[in-house]
Design a protein around this motif. Structure first.
Motif, PDB file in Angstrom:
ATOM      1  N   TYR A 196      61.580 -36.995 -32.755  1.00 55.07           N
ATOM      2  CA  TYR A 196      61.709 -37.987 -31.998  1.00 55.07           C
ATOM      3  C   TYR A 196      63.116 -38.940 -31.315  1.00 55.07           C
ATOM      4  CZ  TYR A 196      63.177 -43.621 -31.228  1.00 55.07           C
ATOM      5  OH  TYR A 196      63.210 -45.050 -30.889  1.00 55.07           O
ATOM      6  N   SER A 197      63.371 -38.581 -30.000  1.00 56.21           N
ATOM      7  CA  SER A 197      64.485 -38.707 -29.132  1.00 56.21           C
ATOM      8  C   SER A 197      65.670 -37.343 -29.984  1.00 56.21           C
ATOM      9  CB  SER A 197      65.493 -39.856 -30.362  1.00 56.21           C
ATOM     10  OG  SER A 197      64.752 -41.177 -29.470  1.00 56.21           O
ATOM     11  N   TYR A 246      58.038 -37.596 -29.124  1.00 56.78           N
ATOM     12  CA  TYR A 246      58.774 -39.619 -27.954  1.00 56.78           C
ATOM     13  C   TYR A 246      60.132 -39.085 -28.027  1.00 56.78           C
ATOM     14  CZ  TYR A 246      58.029 -44.192 -28.210  1.00 56.78           C
ATOM     15  OH  TYR A 246      58.082 -45.687 -28.279  1.00 56.78           O
ATOM     16  N   HIS A 247      60.340 -39.581 -26.432  1.00 53.02           N
ATOM     17  CA  HIS A 247      61.781 -39.507 -25.981  1.00 53.02           C
ATOM     18  C   HIS A 247      62.420 -38.941 -26.305  1.00 53.02           C
ATOM     19  CE1 HIS A 247      60.614 -43.650 -25.076  1.00 53.02           C
ATOM     20  NE2 HIS A 247      60.871 -44.311 -26.555  1.00 53.02           N
ATOM     21  N   SER A 248      61.561 -37.726 -25.757  1.00 50.83           N
ATOM     22  CA  SER A 248      62.042 -35.959 -26.488  1.00 50.83           C
ATOM     23  C   SER A 248      61.875 -35.265 -24.945  1.00 50.83           C
ATOM     24  CB  SER A 248      61.405 -35.885 -27.372  1.00 50.83           C
ATOM     25  OG  SER A 248      61.618 -36.302 -28.974  1.00 50.83           O
ATOM     26  N   ALA A 294      53.943 -33.648 -31.844  1.00 52.59           N
ATOM     27  CA  ALA A 294      54.557 -35.038 -31.074  1.00 52.59           C
ATOM     28  C   ALA A 294      55.639 -35.067 -30.418  1.00 52.59           C
ATOM     29  CB  ALA A 294      53.756 -36.039 -31.953  1.00 52.59           C
ATOM     30  N   TYR A 297      56.960 -33.490 -35.479  1.00 50.76           N
ATOM     31  CA  TYR A 297      57.880 -34.968 -34.914  1.00 50.76           C
ATOM     32  C   TYR A 297      58.212 -34.814 -34.024  1.00 50.76           C
ATOM     33  CZ  TYR A 297      57.351 -39.917 -34.101  1.00 50.76           C
ATOM     34  OH  TYR A 297      57.880 -41.493 -33.326  1.00 50.76           O
TER      35      TYR A 297
END
Length: 281
Positions: free
Chosen positions: A252-253, A275-277, A273, A250
């Motif tokens: 994130y950013s 996310y914001h990446s 996953a 995972y």
């Protein structure tokens, strides 16, 4: 201490200074309140829960087995918390320090769990004293400000690195330790050929960009296998992150990262996953 040597006690919850008054002490630095010598075996989320206090206290010589947090210390005044010579068994997290700067965690023994620290700044992480703790019979390594260092002796049960540069961590077995390997504000780290399984989180990088994470095995964790947060420009390659309760990998950013040739099978949520990446491959 073993559980049989101690006084059985129900879960302890303290959310105001006045609730300390049932324990010995007066709450000053010279005469702190003492929570000492208890066996707290409970199905509650926390064995000992202390939040929002300003008095000095010591938790020592206790055995704690709870469902989620053995000893949970949240938002207490700086420098007031000392946690020494306790045994934390079979908790999701043995000891939690949450926004409670300048705390001391020393001479504790963890079995099937470990230490979790949550702060917002480098200075807050660096304020803590963490020494001579043991996780599953091996050293809890808490290292700060390392530069150009290789950690390759397999003597650690859990590793926490803060504000380190050009550090290599390899060939470690960090299982059943809450968070096997945790990095905060580290740059140019190389994390290679480690096994971090049966934790809550296998490997977690927070604000630790430009990392290379390769050839690690992070399986059967209760949360995620590999977790990157605000750790962009990282390379994540040839890792095996399978059978985790949440995601295998995972981000994130953590943009501009490269995630290739990883094996992420049979995870309950997602294999990989982002996310914001953005701008990741």
């Amino acid at each position: 201490p073993t559980s049989l040597e101690l006084t059985p006690h129900d879960r302890i919850s303290i959310t105001s200074d006045s609730e300390f008054e049932v324990f010995p002490g007066s709450g000053t630095s010279e005469d702190p309140y003492l929570i000492d010598g208890y066996n707290i075996t409970t199905t509650s989320d926390e064995g000992i829960y202390i939040r929002g206090t300003t008095k000095y206290f010591i938790i020592r010589n206790c055995y704690v087995d709870a469902r989620e947090y053995g000893i949970s210390i949240r938002n207490v005044a700086g420098g007031t918390a000392t946690v020494i010579n306790n045994t934390c068994d079979n908790n999701e997290y043995g000891i939690l320090l949450w926004h409670s700067v300048s705390s001391t965690v020393a001479n504790n023994t963890f079995t099937n769990c470990g230490l979790k620290i949550v702060e917002d700044t480098i200075d807050a992480y660096l304020s803590h004293t963490v020494e001579n703790n043991w996780v599953n019979g091996k050293i809890l390594g808490f290292y700060t400000n390392l530069d150009s260092t290789i950690i390759d002796e397999p003597v650690y049960g859990q590793l926490i690195l803060v504000n380190c540069t050009n550090v290599t961590v390899r060939d470690q077995i960090l299982n059943r330790a809450s968070i096997g390997l945790f990095l905060y504000s580290c740059t140019y780290s190389v994390i290679i050929n480690n096994t971090c399984s049966n934790n809550s989180i296998g490997i977690s990088l927070q604000s630790s960009g430009s990392a290379t994470v390769a050839n690690n095995t992070c399986n059967s964790n209760d949360n995620r296998g590999l977790w990157f947060s605000f750790s962009g420009s990282s390379t994540v390659v040839n890792n095996t992150c399978s059978n985790n309760i949440d995601d295998g990998i995972y981000l994130y950013s953590s943009g501009s990262s490269t995630v290739v040739n990883n094996t992420c099978s049979n995870n309950n949520h997602r294999g990989i996953a982002l996310y914001h990446s953005g701008s990741s491959t």
